[in-house]
Design an enzyme around this catalytic site. Structure first.
Site, short mmCIF file in Angstrom:
data_model
loop_
_atom_site.label_atom_id
_atom_site.label_comp_id
_atom_site.label_asym_id
_atom_site.label_seq_id
_atom_site.Cartn_x
_atom_site.Cartn_y
_atom_site.Cartn_z
NE ARG A 14 -2.32 -1.40 3.45
CZ ARG A 14 -2.71 -1.10 4.68
NH1 ARG A 14 -3.80 -0.39 4.85
NH2 ARG A 14 -2.02 -1.51 5.73
CD GLU A 15 4.58 -0.36 -1.73
OE1 GLU A 15 3.38 -0.58 -2.07
OE2 GLU A 15 5.43 -1.26 -1.68
CB ILE A 430 -27.28 2.99 12.84
CG1 ILE A 430 -28.23 4.08 12.36
CG2 ILE A 430 -27.20 1.91 11.78
CD1 ILE A 430 -29.69 3.67 12.26
CB SER A 432 -20.73 1.70 15.41
OG SER A 432 -21.08 2.55 14.36
CD1 TRP A 560 -19.06 -5.19 0.78
CD2 TRP A 560 -19.73 -4.71 2.85
NE1 TRP A 560 -19.66 -3.95 0.75
CE2 TRP A 560 -20.08 -3.63 2.01
CE3 TRP A 560 -20.05 -4.63 4.21
CZ2 TRP A 560 -20.73 -2.49 2.48
CZ3 TRP A 560 -20.70 -3.48 4.67
CH2 TRP A 560 -21.03 -2.43 3.82
CG HIS A 693 -22.03 9.72 5.72
ND1 HIS A 693 -23.40 9.62 5.82
CD2 HIS A 693 -21.58 8.46 5.62
CE1 HIS A 693 -23.74 8.34 5.76
NE2 HIS A 693 -22.65 7.62 5.64
N1 GLN Z 1 -24.43 -1.40 12.90
C1 GLN Z 1 -23.45 -0.87 12.04
C2 GLN Z 1 -22.85 0.40 12.63
O1 GLN Z 1 -23.54 1.11 13.27
C3 GLN Z 1 -23.99 -0.53 10.68
C4 GLN Z 1 -22.93 -0.02 9.77
C5 GLN Z 1 -23.39 0.26 8.36
O2 GLN Z 1 -24.55 0.46 8.13
N2 GLN Z 1 -22.50 0.31 7.42
O3 GLN Z 1 -21.71 0.70 12.46
ZN ZN Z 2 -25.44 2.48 7.34
#
Ligand code: GLN
Ligand code: ZN
Length: 750
Positions: A14-15, A430, A432, A560, A693
């Site tokens: 990963r240079e 959600i 985390s 994934w 985000h």
């Molecule tokens: N439960 C995950 C989180 O909250 C969902 C992550 C995601 O939707 N990409 O990080």
């Molecule tokens: Zn999400």
């Protein structure tokens, strides 16, 4: 000999990532960055020595779609006054002048390209300097280069028209593109260019090219290019492109590149190719999966192609650019020997191509013979291995019959409402919470053996406790434990399931400097023991509120990962579904009443061809349903999906029949929610009220306005209030006030 369409760019270690991040962080100069990049190109060409050509212009400092936009001066208005690397990275990553261009997935891969923004007022003009520099670099090193270039149609089709008439934009773009070609011709009297036109694996795309006579334009553009003196190859990948081939055989191009693995129906085009004079670049080596080729079966495939198209017009090729593969197996020390021997990354794929080509042409010397023998042995070991096959798992999948919840939603929700008695507009998150540097250090230390289990668990518990206390104190309704024990939502589960391995260095570029290391599913998948119950029950023990269990769904784990190619994706997914079902059962038996099954990547698995969508939808849907069917009627199942666009998949979303779905609609107000109303969606929905985000903290007033807008679309009985995705990438300083404001806004609206 043989051919590829491109080589991974980030480097064996990963240079490029490191050089980019150091440059962006002002820790090194543009010269430093360019010298790392130049070194990488030379190294990557050296890897391609055995092929007909080395690829040039497949390299990019960020993204090759962006490179072409830049070479055509297709810059958005807000960056027009920027030039050089500053302007280039501004489009990729944003700048004081304005936000970055959008990024989106490159077809059905996990690579993201920068979406060009086109406007009729743009002043397109060709700048060949970068391509020329790469070309001359390769020549100077004694290589025969082949230029990789995104085709005009694919470039236009993947761009976003932000102003003016698309047909006029296409015309202007075409002029500049042909100017670029005119400059490329000057590089060499025998210059070879491979044009990637994957847009046509979706068909001829009349909607994208509305108002353009696309068939005659294809002929016109590629004839013009061929006549100008370019040795022209036009390639597609990831699916068949029969419609395009029918046009291309009538053109003056030299070669057609087709993917015979993911686009088996390309075989139906062989006859017309045979009747033409075209060279066929036959994509028979998998450019996007990591399994060692079964050379015997590849030779059979080539023989069958060669029974229609003359052998001397067939070039053995990879199915697509090797961009989607890790660099090489060299130094891989985490994967046990036998399984490692079944893998083949970019470097190893090139060796396979060379060997297959020689075998196909009957040029087998002792070296090739040894290679073929070894290959045979490896494939045999894989086929007969007890590591890939588990009778009990196969039988269980076969006979498992809990495939639907025992009661319909209408009845389930009644029981759930009675049991939980949530206030109107319940609030949750959600999953985390911020991944602090302490938490990362703790996990890493434990992994490396520097921290013992007791210390590790104490650290994780302390984090969970902080999370729970915070959520309790601000008055959220459904709490989460915060996911501190997870490095990644797929890896965490993969590491605890049988049939998975993890590499130490098999990085694949996701976008720009971002790389991912997908888990590898090599064998039958089973859950030896509970994966989340301890953490979740610990979290539940800290509060009287409901603690939400947090799982990743089977379809997302599949989409994934690098998935074994000796079993169908559907069957692998069915095995994963049972692992999740078992976990849900354990959670509910341990007293957990709400469980979220994330399907962040459900949409990513959608096939490129409309004709294949039904099949995917049907098994992906059934795997999700199987994974949650074990939930008792009063166990509330949530799911989460990270998209904002649901129009095309809303029927499938409805059929998932989750009690609650949280989605990513924060950036578009209530517009995108409307489709849920239009289809008469009855289950509950949590349409993210703020965009996680961005580091911005939403104010109470704007959240109130946002919630009121949602209430105009769906009734209060159906709505949940939550952020639009997990909070792990944010800082506590951002998360705390944002969630406090959410709770306050909901209070006011209530
Ligand atoms: N439960 C995950 C989180 O909250 C969902 C992550 C995601 O939707 N990409 O990080
Ligand atoms: Zn999400």
């Amino acid at each position: 000999m043989g051919s590829i369409l491109g080589f991974p760019r980030v480097g064996q270690n990963r240079e490029l990532k490191k050089a980019l991040e150091s440059f962006w962080g002002n820790k090194s100069t543009q010269n430093d960055l360019e010298s790392v990049a130049k070194d990488l190109r030379a190294k990557h060409w050296a890897e391609q020595k055995g092929l007909d050509y080395v690829c040039v212009n497949d390299f990019s400092l960020y993204d090759n779609v962006l490179d072409l936009a830049y070479a055509l001066n297709a810059k958005p208005e807000r960056f027009k006054n920027l030039s050089g690397l500053e302007g280039y990275f501004a489009m990729a990553r944003g700048h004081n002048n304005g936000v970055a261009c959008e990024m989106t997935k490159w077809f059905n891969t996990n690579y993201h390209y920068v979406v060009p923004e086109l406007s009729e007022s743009d002043d397109y003009k060709a700048d060949v300097s970068l391509i020329r520099a790469y070309y001359n670099e390769a020549k100077a090193l004694g290589y025969t280069p082949k230029i990789s270039l995104i085709g005009l149609f694919t470039f236009f089709g993947l761009s976003k028209v932000v102003g003016g008439n698309p047909v006029n934009i296409f015309k202007k773009l075409k002029v500049a593109y042909l100017e670029l070609i005119a400059e490329i011709v000057k590089l060499d009297s025998k210059v070879v260019v491979e044009f990637s036109e994957p847009i046509f694996v979706r068909g001829i795309c009349k909607e994208i090219f509305e108002g353009i006579d696309v068939e005659s334009e294809i002929l016109n553009v590629y004839n013009t290019i061929s006549e100008s003196g370019v040795q022209t190859i036009v390639s597609t990948f990831f699916e068949h492109s029969k419609e395009l081939t029918e046009i291309l055989v009538k053109s003056k191009i030299a070669g057609i590149g087709l993917d015979f693995l993911y686009g088996e129906r390309n075989k139906e085009s062989l006859q017309i190719i045979a009747e033409s004079d075209k060279i066929l670049y036959a994509g028979v080596i998998d450019g996007r999966n990591i399994w060692v080729a079964d050379i015997e079966s590849k030779l059979k495939l080539l023989e069958s192609i060669g029974s229609v198209v003359p052998k001397d017009r067939i070039v053995v090729s990879a199915s697509c650019s090797l961009l989607h593969l890790p660099f090489s197996k060299e130094g891989e020390n985490k994967i046990e020997g036998e399984i490692l021997s079944w893998l083949s990354f970019a470097r190893e794929k090139i060796a396979e191509i060379c060997a297959i080509d020689k075998a196909y042409r009957g040029q087998v010397d002792s070296q090739v013979e040894e290679f073929l023998e070894q290959n045979k042995a490896v494939n045999l070991s894989r086929k007969n291995s007890t590591k890939t096959y588990n009778k009990a798992i196969r039988e269980r999948v076969e006979s498992y019959n809990i495939k639907d919840r025992s009661l319909p939603f209408k009845e389930r929700i009644k029981l759930q409402k009675e049991a939980f008695n949530f206030p109107v507009l319940p609030t949750t998150t959600i999953g985390s919470f911020p991944q602090t540097s302490e938490i990362r250090a703790l996990r890493l230390g434990y992994k490396k053996g520097e921290i013992n289990k007791a210390e590790y668990e104490k650290g994780i518990q302390a984090y969970i406790k902080d999370c729970v206390e915070f959520q309790d104190s601000i008055g959220l309704d459904v709490l989460v434990h915060g996911e501190p024990e997870r490095n990644d939502m797929v890896e965490y589960f993969g590491e605890q399931l049988s049939g998975f391995v993890f590499s130490s260095n098999a990085w694949v570029q996701s976008y720009g400097s971002r790389c991912v290391k997908p888990p590898i599913i090599y064998g039958d998948v089973e859950r030896p023991k509970a994966m989340t119950v301890e953490w979740i029950t610990y979290a539940q023990s800290l509060t009287k509120k409901i603690m939400k269990g947090m799982l990743t769904g089977p379809v997302t784990i599949l989409n994934w990962s690098f998935v074994r190619d000796d079993l169908s994706r559907q069957e692998v997914c069915e095995q994963l579904a049972l692992c999740i079902a078992d976990e849900i059962d354990d959670l509910q038996k341990a007293g957990i009443k709400v469980i979220q099954v994330d399907e962040a990547a459900f949409k990513e698995g959608y096939p490129l061809r409309a004709e294949n969508i039904k099949d995917y939808e049907s098994w992906a849907l059934s795997c999700f349903k199987t994974s949650v069917a074990i939930a008792e009627p009063k166990t509330q199942i949530h799911t989460h999906m990270c998209y904002s666009e649901f129009n095309d998949i809303i029927k499938t979303i409805e059929a998932l029949d989750a009690d609650v779905i949280s989605i990513e609609t924060a950036r578009s107000g209530n517009e995108l929610l409307k489709v849920f109303k239009e289809v008469g969606y009855t289950n509950e929905v949590g349409p993210g009220v703020y965009d996680i985000h961005s580091p911005r903290i939403p104010s109470v007033e704007e959240l109130v306005a946002q919630i009121k807008a949602l209430l105009e679309v769906l009734p209060k009985e159906q709505l949940w209030i939550n952020p639009d995705c997990g909070l792990k990438t944010r800082k506590w300083e951002e998360v705390k006030p944002s969630l406090i404001n959410i709770v306050e806004a909901v209070k006011q609206v209530r």
